[in-house]
Each structure stands twice: as structure tokens, then as C-alpha cells.
Motif scaffolding. Structure first.
Motif, PDB file in Angstrom:
ATOM      1  N   ILE A 153     -13.538   3.392   0.275  1.00 34.98           N
ATOM      2  CA  ILE A 153     -13.517   2.294  -0.704  1.00 34.98           C
ATOM      3  C   ILE A 153     -12.475   1.251  -0.298  1.00 34.98           C
ATOM      4  N   ALA A 154     -11.315   1.714   0.159  1.00 42.18           N
ATOM      5  CA  ALA A 154     -10.262   0.784   0.578  1.00 42.18           C
ATOM      6  C   ALA A 154     -10.681  -0.023   1.793  1.00 42.18           C
ATOM      7  N   LEU A 155     -11.356   0.617   2.749  1.00 44.42           N
ATOM      8  CA  LEU A 155     -11.822  -0.111   3.933  1.00 44.42           C
ATOM      9  C   LEU A 155     -12.880  -1.143   3.558  1.00 44.42           C
ATOM     10  N   ALA A 156     -13.773  -0.761   2.640  1.00 40.13           N
ATOM     11  CA  ALA A 156     -14.781  -1.722   2.170  1.00 40.13           C
ATOM     12  C   ALA A 156     -14.114  -2.875   1.432  1.00 40.13           C
TER      13      ALA A 156
ATOM     14  N   LEU B 243      -9.673  10.345  -8.049  1.00 39.61           N
ATOM     15  CA  LEU B 243      -9.983   9.185  -7.215  1.00 39.61           C
ATOM     16  C   LEU B 243      -9.107   7.993  -7.594  1.00 39.61           C
ATOM     17  N   TYR B 244      -8.782   7.845  -8.877  1.00 39.15           N
ATOM     18  CA  TYR B 244      -7.860   6.789  -9.291  1.00 39.15           C
ATOM     19  C   TYR B 244      -6.488   6.982  -8.650  1.00 39.15           C
ATOM     20  N   ASN B 245      -6.051   8.224  -8.564  1.00 38.31           N
ATOM     21  CA  ASN B 245      -4.776   8.502  -7.907  1.00 38.31           C
ATOM     22  C   ASN B 245      -4.807   8.086  -6.449  1.00 38.31           C
ATOM     23  N   VAL B 246      -5.933   8.343  -5.768  1.00 38.99           N
ATOM     24  CA  VAL B 246      -6.066   7.936  -4.370  1.00 38.99           C
ATOM     25  C   VAL B 246      -6.085   6.412  -4.267  1.00 38.99           C
ATOM     26  N   ILE B 247      -6.853   5.768  -5.146  1.00 32.11           N
ATOM     27  CA  ILE B 247      -6.944   4.310  -5.103  1.00 32.11           C
ATOM     28  C   ILE B 247      -5.590   3.679  -5.383  1.00 32.11           C
TER      29      ILE B 247
ATOM     30  N   VAL C 202       0.832  -1.211   0.000  1.00 26.05           N
ATOM     31  CA  VAL C 202       0.000   0.000   0.000  1.00 26.05           C
ATOM     32  C   VAL C 202       0.862   1.255   0.000  1.00 26.05           C
ATOM     33  N   ILE C 203       1.784   1.330   0.948  1.00 31.16           N
ATOM     34  CA  ILE C 203       2.616   2.538   1.049  1.00 31.16           C
ATOM     35  C   ILE C 203       3.794   2.380   0.092  1.00 31.16           C
ATOM     36  N   GLY C 204       3.626   2.858  -1.105  1.00 35.32           N
ATOM     37  CA  GLY C 204       4.715   2.867  -2.066  1.00 35.32           C
ATOM     38  C   GLY C 204       5.175   4.299  -2.239  1.00 35.32           C
ATOM     39  N   THR C 205       4.754   4.917  -3.332  1.00 30.62           N
ATOM     40  CA  THR C 205       5.060   6.335  -3.526  1.00 30.62           C
ATOM     41  C   THR C 205       3.800   7.148  -3.738  1.00 30.62           C
ATOM     42  N   GLY C 206       2.624   6.496  -3.746  1.00 36.05           N
ATOM     43  CA  GLY C 206       1.393   7.219  -4.021  1.00 36.05           C
ATOM     44  C   GLY C 206       1.163   8.382  -3.077  1.00 36.05           C
TER      45      GLY C 206
END
Length: 555
Positions: free
Chosen positions: A99-102, A254-258, A67-71
Motif C-alpha cells: 500500500i505504501a509503495l502504491a 494494518l493501521y499500525n503498519v500504515i 516515515v521512520i519515527g517510532t512505529g
């Protein structure tokens, strides 16, 4: 040597099994005594147990590193530009978090209900059984043709060059990225235990980095920013000024967040290698994503507290470096660039770890050509062939796009097909909810129907909305059409369907045979896999009862 079983539903009733050589599985059936069978089963169980090297800590860091890359370090500037305002930007981050929690809840239910390697591949083939083998073939296109590790390899090169104060160009950035992904491939392919240890170390380092950024945010909120008074950020005053209503801008943001949250299902890909997989997943997945969600929101607040809006927009993918310079000084900015590069490397390690296992799983299932090659754990007890496949595709995707569009194209190309997969994963779970008794679906964890519906509808939106044309110059590409990642994403999945038409439909008709999937057990690691037998139509059973005993496959 592999132990070979007739299809499920046709097991031997005398306690014996059949073993066959890898090259002659059709003809050489050697009966073994019951006591020999017990000894073999004992050895297989020991082999399975020895393969389970992942505990709660490693499972947690598998998720954290993915999850924690460079985003979180590289995308806030693009999200602000696409949303138009600080306020909407924060709401988009909040939507992505929900969305991630779901998604975490959905995949935790799947993983505790089917605690096997393969992740969403295992779930799709479990629920989508007709037409036979279609789900497996289409998913194979998605796995084999996407280079997930390429995006953060590119960012690794950018941040390393920034730390060295070297001007970034197309080839020095990608050359360092190539070294990054090659190192990750060799570590996981040749030294599995050390690869996991390095992942855990880098996961701990990146959590520390994020905590430092959060601390810097509190310092900035207190007014201690190394900027002249008239240049200090006031981003929370009129926070919604400049908000855009563009559907394209919002969905692309939102794609950037995802992209920054991709990886909540990462531990699901290696549950066959996990000790006490149900308990481990129940603890690791919610804990990892819950903590990361809180930290991500605090990091965004830190950026807006320390960096003026104009500087965020102009900093591109280096907004975290700007934040460190404004709060801690230029020396700290250089140090942060090194740490972000390490974070990117940790992400590449986690990505290639899971994707290599997906390729291996497709080999074990007999879906790919030359399945024994892809399924092998030789020579270092690691899926070297699967890791190499992902390395090769990632290198091609990393080097091919034009310089200015490479990162955004890779980001969207990976995120978009994932949304398609998530639609079918969540829809399949809803189908089993409605037919729970028929499926005998009673896993230890339930995401609940409202959460699954929310996750499915969110991903339906993410699939449809990118086709809406951008307005006001919001196309994220400089020289590519705005829809390119959507078309290529669908093309990748459809390519698996074309492969299925030839492999499972056309060739069997021409060759007058039927594909029969049968179970094998690898005597080296004790894992179950599958092989496809080309059984001539003349040898197929003719009665309903006979066919019922020879169709016990996953379908």
C-alpha cells in the motif's frame, strides 16, 4: 507590499501590473511602467529561487524522518497480538508495504504533475472544483484539527524515561513529550536551515540504528542470543499457529503498519521550496520508500529471531529494547532507548515541518480566517504561525486522552482520516485518467491505473473495516469504544464542511455578496497566494462574457 493581479483570465495586456498595499488592496491601484514590471519580476524570481533550499538529500530525509519515527520500534507487539501469529503478522507488514509503495507512486505522479507546496491539499482542490471551495474547507478541518506530531512526542518521553530507568507515568511521559514538540517548533520556526540540517543528521542516525537491528537479527538467526536454551525464540516454527480471522484485528493491525509508513508524501508538501522539484521528487520518494520497505521487513524478522513470542506480547512498545537486550546485553538496551528517542524527535521535526506548511498554504489560499497571519513567513523566514497552530493542537491531543489509551487513540485518529483523504486523492487521479485530454494531464511520472485502483480500494477497505465490532477482547482501547477514532475522524473532516456552509454559503447570502478568489504574489518570497474578495452582488458582471473574464480561480 504585495503585487495584486485580477483573476486569471483577466490579465493586463499592456505589460503593466497593479500593485497594492496589504491593507488597501481594493482601492489603491498604482500602474507601473513595463521596465519597472520587468525589474519587479526579476526580484520575485530571485526571491523564489532563494526560497528553494531543499535538494535531493534533504527531500529524501524529509521522507525518511517522517516515515521512520517510532512505529517500527513500537508497534510490532500490537500487530502480533491483533493478528495472532508470526506468519500473519509478517503478511500484514507486507500488505502495508505494498500500500505504501502504491501510495508513493500515486503521490509522485501528483507531485511531478503539480510541483507546488501543499501536497494532497493542492491535488484535492485541483480536481474537486464543485461545489466551489468545499474541498479546501473540508481539508482545512483535517489539517487544523489533527495533531500529527503528538504520537511520537509521547513515545519520545517513554523511551527517554526507559533509558534513564525511571518509571513511566502519565505526566512525566507527556511532560518530556511536551518539551520534545516545543523544541521542534522553535527550531523550525526560528532557524529553518539548522532545522533541516538537524533533520538530515537524525535521519542518518535512525537508518544506522535500523541497520544495527538488522545485523542483530542475523546474529540471532545464527543462534547467538543471550537467553537460556529452553527460552530461545522459535517463532518461525509453526509460524501461523494462533492466527485470528478477526476483521477488526487484521484491519487494526494494518493501521499500525500504515502508521509506520506514514510520510511517503512528505516531500510533496514543500515542492515550492525544492530545487528542480520534478527531478528531486522522482529520485527521492521511490528511493526512500524502497529502502525503508526492505529494512522494515528485515527488522521484523530480526525481532522474531531474537525475542520470544510471549516477550514480544508483554513488552508493549519496547520490543526493540527487548531485542537489543537479548542480542547485545542490557547496556546496549539502554543505548537503543536513547537512539529510538532521537528517532522519534527526528519524526516530530519532519511532521511539524510539513504540517506547518500546510497551515501556511491554507492561509495563502485565503481559506482560514485571518489569512495574512497564517500565510506570513515573518519574522524568521519560516511559517511560524502555521507551526504554532500545529504545536498547540498536538499538545491538546497529547494531554487529553486517558493514559492507557493515549498512544493507540492518537495513532488511529491520525491514520483513519488519512485513509479517507487517500480515497479521494486516488479517485481524483482516476477521474483525470479517464478524462486525460480534458484535464491535459500528462505528468513526467505515471503511477498507472492498476496501481491507483489498488491504492484506492485498499483505502476504501481501511475506511469501512474499522466499523466491524472486535471479537475475543481485541479492542485496542482499555476505556474507549472501538469506533471512537472513526467517528472523531469523520467529525474532523465534516467540521470543515460545516465551516464551508457558514463561510461560503450562509454568510454570503446574508451579506449579499459573492466570494471571489484572486491571486496575489508576496514580494518577500515571490510565492503566489490567494485572497477572497467579498464582492457585492450589485457589482457582479451580468453577461456571460463578463463573468468568464472574472472567474479564473483555481476552481
Amino acid at each position: 507590499m504585495s503585487k495584486f493581479f485580477s483573476p486569471k483570465g483577466d490579465n493586463h495586456h499592456d505589460g503593466s501590473t497593479s500593485t497594492i498595499t496589504d491593507h488597501d488592496h481594493k482601492n489603491a491601484h498604482i500602474s507601473t511602467a513595463p521596465e519597472d514590471h520587468d525589474i519587479q519580476d526579476g526580484h520575485l524570481q530571485v526571491a523564489r529561487d532563494n526560497k528553494r533550499q531543499i535538494g535531493i538529500v534533504s527531500a529524501t530525509f524529509l521522507i525518511v524522518n517522517r516515515v521512520i519515527g517510532t512505529g517500527i520500534f513500537a508497534t510490532p507487539g500490537a500487530i502480533l497480538a491483533l493478528s495472532g501469529s508470526v506468519g500473519l503478522s509478517l503478511f500484514i507488514w507486507l500488505a502495508g508495504m505494498l500500500i505504501a509503495l502504491a501510495g508513493t507512486a500515486v503521490y509522485t505522479e501528483w507531485g511531478t504533475g503539480l510541483p507546488v507546496n501543499g501536497g494532497d491539499y493542492a491535488y484535492l482542490k485541483h480536481v474537486y472544483r464543485k461545489p466551489k471551495f468545499l474541498a479546501s474547507a473540508m481539508y482545512a478541518g483535517y489539517v487544523v484539527l489533527l495533531g500529527w506530531a503528538s504520537g511520537n512526542s509521547v513515545i519520545f518521553g517513554e523511551y527517554i524515561l526507559h533509558a534513564a530507568n525511571v518509571e513511566v507515568d502519565r505526566w512525566n511521559q507527556r511532560g518530556i513529550g511536551l518539551a520534545c514538540i516545543t523544541a521542534a517548533f522553535l527550531i523550525h520556526g526560528c532557524a529553518l536551515k539548522w532545522g533541516l540540517r538537524l533533520q538530515n543528521l537524525l535521519g542518518a542516525i535512525k537508518v544506522i540504528i535500523i541497520l544495527i537491528i538488522v545485523l542483530g537479527g542475523f546474529i540471532a538467526l545464527a543462534g547467538h542470543v543471550k537467553l537460556p536454551e529452553d527460552e530461545k525464540p522459535r517463532n518461525f516454527v509453526k509460524a501461523f499457529e494462533g492466527t485470528t480471522g478477526s476483521a477488526y484485528g487484521v484491519v487494526t493491525a494494518l493501521y499500525n503498519v500504515i502508521w509506520s509508513y506514514i510520510g511517503y508524501s512528505n516531500a510533496n508538501y514543500a515542492l515550492s521550496e525544492t530545487r528542480n522539484p520534478v527531478r528531486t521528487l522522482k529520485i527521492a520518494a521511490p528511493m526512500a520508500i524502497g529502502v525503508i520497505s526492505i529494512l522494515y521487513m528485515l527488522v521484523n524478522i530480526a525481532y522474531f529471531a531474537a525475542v520470544p513470542r510471549e516477550e514480544i506480547l508483554s513488552s508493549g512498545r519496547l520490543v526493540a529494547a527487548s531485542m537489543f537486550r537479548n542480542v547485545f546485553g542490557e547496556t546496549a538496551e539502554r543505548a537503543l532507548s536513547v537512539f529510538v528517542a532521537l528517532s522519534a524527535f527526528g519524526n516530530v521535526l519532519a511532521v511539524i515541518f510539513s504540517q506547518g506548511r500546510l497551515v501556511q498554504e491554507l492561509g495563502r489560499e485565503g481559506v482560514l480566517p485571518f489569512p495574512r497571519f497564517w500565510a506570513s513567513n515573518k519574522p524568521f523566514n519560516a511559517p511560524l504561525a502555521g507551526l504554532f497552530e500545529h504545536w498547540a493542537v498536538s499538545v491538546i491531543i497529547m494531554l487529553a486522552p486517558p493514559p492507557g489509551d493515549a498512544y493507540n487513540f492518537i495513532l488511529n485518529l491520525i491514520s483513519y482520516p488519512l485513509a479517507i483523504v487517500n480515497v479521494f486523492v486516488s479517485a481524483g487521479l482516476l477521474h483525470m485518467y479517464v478524462n486525460r485530454t480534458r484535464w491535459s494531464w500528462y505528468p513526467p511520472i505515471s503511477a498507472t491505473m492498476p496501481v491507483v485502483i489498488f491504492f484506492m480500494l485498499s483505502n476504501v477497505y481501511l475506511v469501512v473495516a474499522p466499523f466491524v465490532p472486535p471479537t475475543d477482547g481485541q479492542n485496542v482501547y482499555k476505556s474507549l469504544p472501538y469506533w471512537i477514532h472513526c467517528v472523531v475522524g469523520f467529525g474532523i473532516i465534516i467540521s470543515g464542511g460545516i465551516y464551508w456552509c457558514f463561510w461560503a454559503v450562509l454568510l454570503p447570502k446574508i451579506g449579499k455578496y459573492e466570494l471571489i478568489q484572486e491571486t496575489v504574489i508576496d514580494e518577500i518570497d515571490g510565492w503566489e497566494g490567494s485572497v477572497f474578495i467579498k464582492r457585492p452582488l450589485s457589482q457582479l458582471p451580468t453577461t456571460t462574457a463578463e463573468r468568464a473574464t472574472t472567474t479564473g480561480t483555481n476552481y
